[in-house]
Scaffold this motif. Structure first.
Motif, PDB file in Angstrom:
ATOM      1  N   LEU A 177      13.989  13.864  -1.472  1.00 23.17           N
ATOM      2  CA  LEU A 177      13.681  14.213  -2.693  1.00 23.17           C
ATOM      3  C   LEU A 177      12.676  13.550  -3.443  1.00 23.17           C
ATOM      4  N   ILE A 178      12.842  12.167  -3.464  1.00 18.65           N
ATOM      5  CA  ILE A 178      12.000  11.293  -3.895  1.00 18.65           C
ATOM      6  C   ILE A 178      10.779  11.038  -2.973  1.00 18.65           C
ATOM      7  N   ALA A 179      10.747  11.208  -1.946  1.00 14.89           N
ATOM      8  CA  ALA A 179       9.659  11.199  -1.039  1.00 14.89           C
ATOM      9  C   ALA A 179       8.812  12.710  -1.583  1.00 14.89           C
ATOM     10  N   GLU A 180       9.442  13.536  -1.793  1.00 16.00           N
ATOM     11  CA  GLU A 180       8.780  14.755  -2.196  1.00 16.00           C
ATOM     12  C   GLU A 180       8.181  14.603  -3.631  1.00 16.00           C
ATOM     13  N   ASN A 181       8.506  13.477  -4.249  1.00 18.82           N
ATOM     14  CA  ASN A 181       7.880  13.305  -5.807  1.00 18.82           C
ATOM     15  C   ASN A 181       8.570  14.016  -6.578  1.00 18.82           C
TER      16      ASN A 181
ATOM     17  N   LYS B 223      15.472  15.142 -12.544  1.00 16.96           N
ATOM     18  CA  LYS B 223      15.491  16.433 -11.833  1.00 16.96           C
ATOM     19  C   LYS B 223      16.278  16.194 -10.617  1.00 16.96           C
ATOM     20  N   ILE B 224      16.315  15.142  -9.992  1.00 16.06           N
ATOM     21  CA  ILE B 224      17.182  15.146  -8.818  1.00 16.06           C
ATOM     22  C   ILE B 224      18.461  14.720  -9.338  1.00 16.06           C
ATOM     23  N   LYS B 225      18.699  13.992 -10.304  1.00 18.71           N
ATOM     24  CA  LYS B 225      20.315  13.957 -10.858  1.00 18.71           C
ATOM     25  C   LYS B 225      20.799  15.430 -10.966  1.00 18.71           C
ATOM     26  N   ASN B 226      20.052  16.209 -11.223  1.00 13.96           N
ATOM     27  CA  ASN B 226      20.819  17.612 -11.542  1.00 13.96           C
ATOM     28  C   ASN B 226      20.723  18.328 -10.247  1.00 13.96           C
ATOM     29  N   ILE B 227      19.709  18.460  -9.352  1.00 15.39           N
ATOM     30  CA  ILE B 227      19.806  18.896  -8.200  1.00 15.39           C
ATOM     31  C   ILE B 227      20.635  18.635  -7.260  1.00 15.39           C
ATOM     32  N   VAL B 228      21.069  17.333  -7.204  1.00 15.47           N
ATOM     33  CA  VAL B 228      22.418  17.043  -6.252  1.00 15.47           C
ATOM     34  C   VAL B 228      23.767  17.220  -6.876  1.00 15.47           C
ATOM     35  N   LYS B 229      23.966  17.705  -7.900  1.00 13.45           N
ATOM     36  CA  LYS B 229      25.106  18.122  -8.525  1.00 13.45           C
ATOM     37  C   LYS B 229      25.695  19.504  -8.000  1.00 13.45           C
ATOM     38  N   PHE B 230      24.700  20.392  -7.535  1.00 16.08           N
ATOM     39  CA  PHE B 230      25.005  21.738  -7.130  1.00 16.08           C
ATOM     40  C   PHE B 230      25.431  21.473  -5.347  1.00 16.08           C
TER      41      PHE B 230
ATOM     42  N   LEU C 135      21.694   3.791  -1.746  1.00 13.95           N
ATOM     43  CA  LEU C 135      20.307   3.793  -1.596  1.00 13.95           C
ATOM     44  C   LEU C 135      19.677   2.965  -2.189  1.00 13.95           C
ATOM     45  N   VAL C 136      18.759   2.093  -2.074  1.00 15.04           N
ATOM     46  CA  VAL C 136      17.804   1.347  -3.056  1.00 15.04           C
ATOM     47  C   VAL C 136      16.502   1.878  -2.765  1.00 15.04           C
ATOM     48  N   ALA C 137      15.802   2.310  -3.869  1.00 16.01           N
ATOM     49  CA  ALA C 137      14.428   2.909  -4.079  1.00 16.01           C
ATOM     50  C   ALA C 137      13.698   1.814  -4.792  1.00 16.01           C
ATOM     51  N   ILE C 138      12.830   1.205  -4.084  1.00 15.81           N
ATOM     52  CA  ILE C 138      11.622   0.038  -4.891  1.00 15.81           C
ATOM     53  C   ILE C 138      10.472   0.693  -5.067  1.00 15.81           C
ATOM     54  N   PHE C 139      10.339   1.115  -6.140  1.00 13.37           N
ATOM     55  CA  PHE C 139       8.841   1.695  -6.665  1.00 13.37           C
ATOM     56  C   PHE C 139       7.737   0.799  -6.909  1.00 13.37           C
TER      57      PHE C 139
ATOM     58  N   LYS D 115       0.725  -1.317  -0.038  1.00 12.43           N
ATOM     59  CA  LYS D 115      -0.082  -0.130   0.071  1.00 12.43           C
ATOM     60  C   LYS D 115       0.915   1.260   0.086  1.00 12.43           C
ATOM     61  N   LYS D 116       2.306   1.034   0.014  1.00 13.54           N
ATOM     62  CA  LYS D 116       3.001   2.208  -0.094  1.00 13.54           C
ATOM     63  C   LYS D 116       3.415   2.512  -1.642  1.00 13.54           C
ATOM     64  N   GLU D 117       4.043   3.561  -1.868  1.00 12.25           N
ATOM     65  CA  GLU D 117       4.606   3.893  -3.033  1.00 12.25           C
ATOM     66  C   GLU D 117       5.849   3.410  -3.340  1.00 12.25           C
ATOM     67  N   THR D 118       6.622   3.754  -2.349  1.00 10.11           N
ATOM     68  CA  THR D 118       8.200   3.809  -2.470  1.00 10.11           C
ATOM     69  C   THR D 118       8.708   3.401  -1.341  1.00 10.11           C
ATOM     70  N   ILE D 119       9.622   1.986  -1.363  1.00 10.69           N
ATOM     71  CA  ILE D 119      10.406   1.768   0.055  1.00 10.69           C
ATOM     72  C   ILE D 119      11.905   2.006  -0.113  1.00 10.69           C
ATOM     73  N   PHE D 120      12.484   2.549   0.889  1.00  6.31           N
ATOM     74  CA  PHE D 120      13.851   2.832   0.786  1.00  6.31           C
ATOM     75  C   PHE D 120      14.551   1.769   1.560  1.00  6.31           C
ATOM     76  N   VAL D 121      15.684   1.231   1.048  1.00  4.84           N
ATOM     77  CA  VAL D 121      16.697   0.466   1.693  1.00  4.84           C
ATOM     78  C   VAL D 121      17.790   0.903   1.781  1.00  4.84           C
ATOM     79  N   PRO D 122      18.538   1.390   2.714  1.00  5.62           N
ATOM     80  CA  PRO D 122      19.810   1.818   2.778  1.00  5.62           C
ATOM     81  C   PRO D 122      20.922   0.648   2.922  1.00  5.62           C
ATOM     82  N   ILE D 123      22.025   0.725   2.110  1.00  2.00           N
ATOM     83  CA  ILE D 123      22.707  -0.388   2.417  1.00  2.00           C
ATOM     84  C   ILE D 123      24.301   0.088   2.447  1.00  2.00           C
TER      85      ILE D 123
END
Length: 264
Positions: free
Chosen positions: A229-233, A238-245, A144-148, A127-135
């Motif tokens: 950022l993923i949680a903020e949809n 776009k995230i790839k570019n944001i984190v380069k700043f 980080l693994v993001a399961i959509f 029932k969740k949209e995204t699962i985060f697994v830190p490794i």
């Protein structure tokens, strides 16, 4: 942070000019904006709590004041306590995501599904949209693994350093696909349903493009920032570019103030 020879060889110096994050991406400026009054209040709170042995708590996770302060230190490598605390905070902030702690994958990889079967007793994963697994791979690098969960289902391995091998990625994918199927069948059996096997496509982020991490210690900050950022949809491209700043140094302060505000 101690880094392997393979990882050390990828360290580089950024030659790109620094730009203003809020100017290039105004839609995320509020996320990275630490208000001056909040910073002042935090410093006042620190002065009142001279005993550094005191801890703050979010659900079952705890973090010492010393650990909270170190979040803001530019050259510090994040510990599992700091990462787990922030990802747990995201669970309280966003209903559509679920973040596991850093111990989840370690137990899954070593002990199989039975060792983590009870981790979702109070969480309906599908029932969740995204699962985060830190490794933590090779004992010196956080990814980080993001399961959509929604179709088309995807497993995205996010490595800020671009150092994950194909062999490592495949092992992670197989372990998590097995876990997803076991979780799905558990729910199906409870509802007396018969389901088809769960599949997902694998995406290794920063595999064929320049990775944003240019040092040997900020990987933990990166995975927390990616999760937020993923949680903020925010869209992945776009995230790839944001984190380069200059986002990483800003996000250290964001994490510190958010955890302090929530715990207080």
């Amino acid at each position: 942070m101690s880094i392997s020879t393979r990882t050390r060889s990828k360290l580089r110096t950024s030659s790109k000019p620094q730009k203003k994050l809020e100017e290039e991406f105004p839609e995320v400026s509020e996320i990275f904006n630490v208000k001056e009054e909040s910073q002042e209040e935090f410093l006042k709170w620190l002065n009142k709590n001279k005993n550094r042995k005191k801890s703050i708590y979010i659900r079952s996770e705890s973090l010492t004041i010393k650990g909270l302060i170190k979040l803001q230190e530019k050259d510090s490598w994040l510990s599992s306590d700091q990462i787990n605390m922030y990802l747990t905070h995201l669970n309280t902030k966003f209903e559509h995501i679920h973040s596991f702690t850093s111990y989840f994958y370690m137990r899954l990889a070593m002990g199989g599904y039975s060792s983590v079967a009870n981790w979702t007793k109070k969480t309906e994963i599908y029932k969740k949209e995204t699962i985060f697994v830190p490794i933590n791979i090779t004992d010196d690098h956080w990814i980080l693994v993001a399961i959509f969960i929604e179709e088309p289902r995807r497993i995205v391995i996010i490595d800020s350093f671009g150092s994950v091998t194909d062999e490592c990625a495949t092992e992670i994918e197989e372990n998590l696909i097995t876990w997803l199927n076991k979780e799905y069948h558990k729910v199906s059996n409870e509802n007396n349903e018969v389901g088809n096997p769960i599949n997902a496509t694998l995406d290794l982020m920063f595999d064929k493009e320049e990775a944003p991490q240019v040092d040997g210690y900020s990987c933990g900050v990166f995975i927390c920032m990616f999760a937020r950022l993923i949680a903020e949809n925010i869209e992945m491209d776009k995230i790839k570019n944001i984190v380069k700043f200059e986002a990483v140094e800003k996000f250290r302060q964001v994490m510190c103030i958010e955890l302090w505000n929530y715990a207080e």
